[in-house]
Design an enzyme around this catalytic site. Structure first.
Site, PDB file in Angstrom:
ATOM      1  N   LYS A 187      35.699  40.018  58.187  1.00 35.13           N
ATOM      2  CA  LYS A 187      36.052  40.252  56.790  1.00 35.13           C
ATOM      3  C   LYS A 187      35.389  39.134  55.995  1.00 35.13           C
ATOM      4  CE  LYS A 187      39.865  40.328  53.497  1.00 35.13           C
ATOM      5  NZ  LYS A 187      41.317  40.152  53.290  1.00 35.13           N
ATOM      6  N   ASP A 222      34.441  37.469  52.400  1.00 34.85           N
ATOM      7  CA  ASP A 222      34.852  37.375  51.005  1.00 34.85           C
ATOM      8  C   ASP A 222      33.836  36.528  50.253  1.00 34.85           C
ATOM      9  OD1 ASP A 222      36.194  37.142  48.580  1.00 34.85           O
ATOM     10  OD2 ASP A 222      38.150  37.092  49.558  1.00 34.85           O
ATOM     11  N   ARG A 225      37.059  46.496  50.292  1.00 33.26           N
ATOM     12  CA  ARG A 225      38.305  46.466  49.537  1.00 33.26           C
ATOM     13  C   ARG A 225      38.171  47.294  48.258  1.00 33.26           C
ATOM     14  NH1 ARG A 225      41.929  42.220  50.087  1.00 33.26           N
ATOM     15  NH2 ARG A 225      42.824  42.984  48.149  1.00 33.26           N
ATOM     16  N   ASP A 245      44.843  42.297  45.867  1.00 29.22           N
ATOM     17  CA  ASP A 245      45.738  41.972  46.978  1.00 29.22           C
ATOM     18  C   ASP A 245      47.072  42.675  46.768  1.00 29.22           C
ATOM     19  OD1 ASP A 245      43.810  40.294  48.004  1.00 29.22           O
ATOM     20  OD2 ASP A 245      44.699  38.481  47.178  1.00 29.22           O
TER      21      ASP A 245
END
Length: 270
Positions: free
Chosen positions: A23, A25, A77, A81
């Site tokens: 993942k 970011d 995504r 969040d």
């Protein structure tokens, strides 16, 4: 910041360590390089290692990653969040995932498919801190994430699960909907005053159907064969949480739903 300028080095290390999933970011633009450029550098570096590593692109604030993500990675995504500002110990409720759920049906369905998936963030089933969700609300999120063909990332401590949470997370029939080989993302079909109807096309001309109580009270929904999409005379409607076939005749069958709860059916012809 950790990988910027060291993408090839890091990718080689990940491959050497046997890493299967990354993942990544980007955390914003760097020296006039866009997020897309930064992800492209790591994507190229991972492919050059020769090891198949599932690459998840994380720009939680992005509105368009789904339009270009498939060329660079395997999932991306598609929302903020679910539990924000976790260092402040926020309240965790069904509203966390419900807000994200309703950002997934704005045309993003068309971009999901085998090998490239929309990622609406992790499950908060069994979330360990300040979890105010009922069991039915947690069953609802698991049902919806399966319907969305979303990655099922657990957000709980798997070493310490109550029997009820373990039952939710190990429901093979619901997981099978998520893992269906057709790879279609489900979507909302109907929005009534107190409930919503969602559906997902499955392989073998089958479908999964979710009826969702959107209110804070218990409701009764008159379920008909037409509502479930069981139009063929020999179509079977199976309840994936009760693990049984339903007998829905010409008349409707009243289904009781607790606040923010779902029923989930598989409709198919044997």
């Amino acid at each position: 910041p950790g990988s910027y300028g060291h993408e090839e080095q890091d990718a080689r290390n990940y491959a050497a360590w046997g890493i299967d999933y990354l993942k990544y970011d980007a955390c914003g633009e760097k020296e006039k390089h866009s997020d897309k450029e930064l992800f492209a550098k790591m994507s190229t570096a991972l492919k050059a290692t020769g090891r198949p590593i599932l690459f998840n692109l994380c720009i939680f604030y992005s509105k368009d990653t789904h339009t270009w993500g498939a060329a660079l990675g395997n999932a991306w995504r598609t929302g903020e969040d679910i539990v924000q500002f976790i260092e402040k110990n926020p309240k965790v409720s069904w509203q966390n995932w419900n807000k994200t759920l309703h950002t997934q049906v704005l045309g993003k369905e068309a971009y999901a498919g085998p090998g490239h998936w929309n990622d609406p963030d992790n499950l908060i089933v069994g979330y360990a801190r300040n979890n105010e969700q009922s069991i039915e609300e947690q069953k609802a999120q698991f049902s919806f994430w399966a319907l969305l063909a979303a990655p099922l990332f657990l957000g709980n401590d798997v070493r310490n699960m109550s029997p009820a949470i373990k039952t939710i997370l190990s429901n093979k029939e619901v997981i099978a909907v998520n893992q269906d080989s057709l790879g279609k993302q489900g979507t909302r079909l109907k929005q009534e005053k107190d409930y919503e109807l969602w559906a997902k096309e499955l392989s073998g001309n089958a479908k999964a159907v979710v009826i969702f109580n959107t209110t804070d009270s218990s409701i009764t929904v008159p379920v008909t064969r037409a509502l479930t999409g069981a139009t063929a005379k020999d179509a079977v409607v199976r309840d994936l949480w009760q693990h049984r076939r339903l007998k829905i005749g010409k008349k409707s069958m009243n289904v009781q739903l607790q606040p923010h709860a779902v029923v989930m059916y598989k409709v198919y012809v044997p």
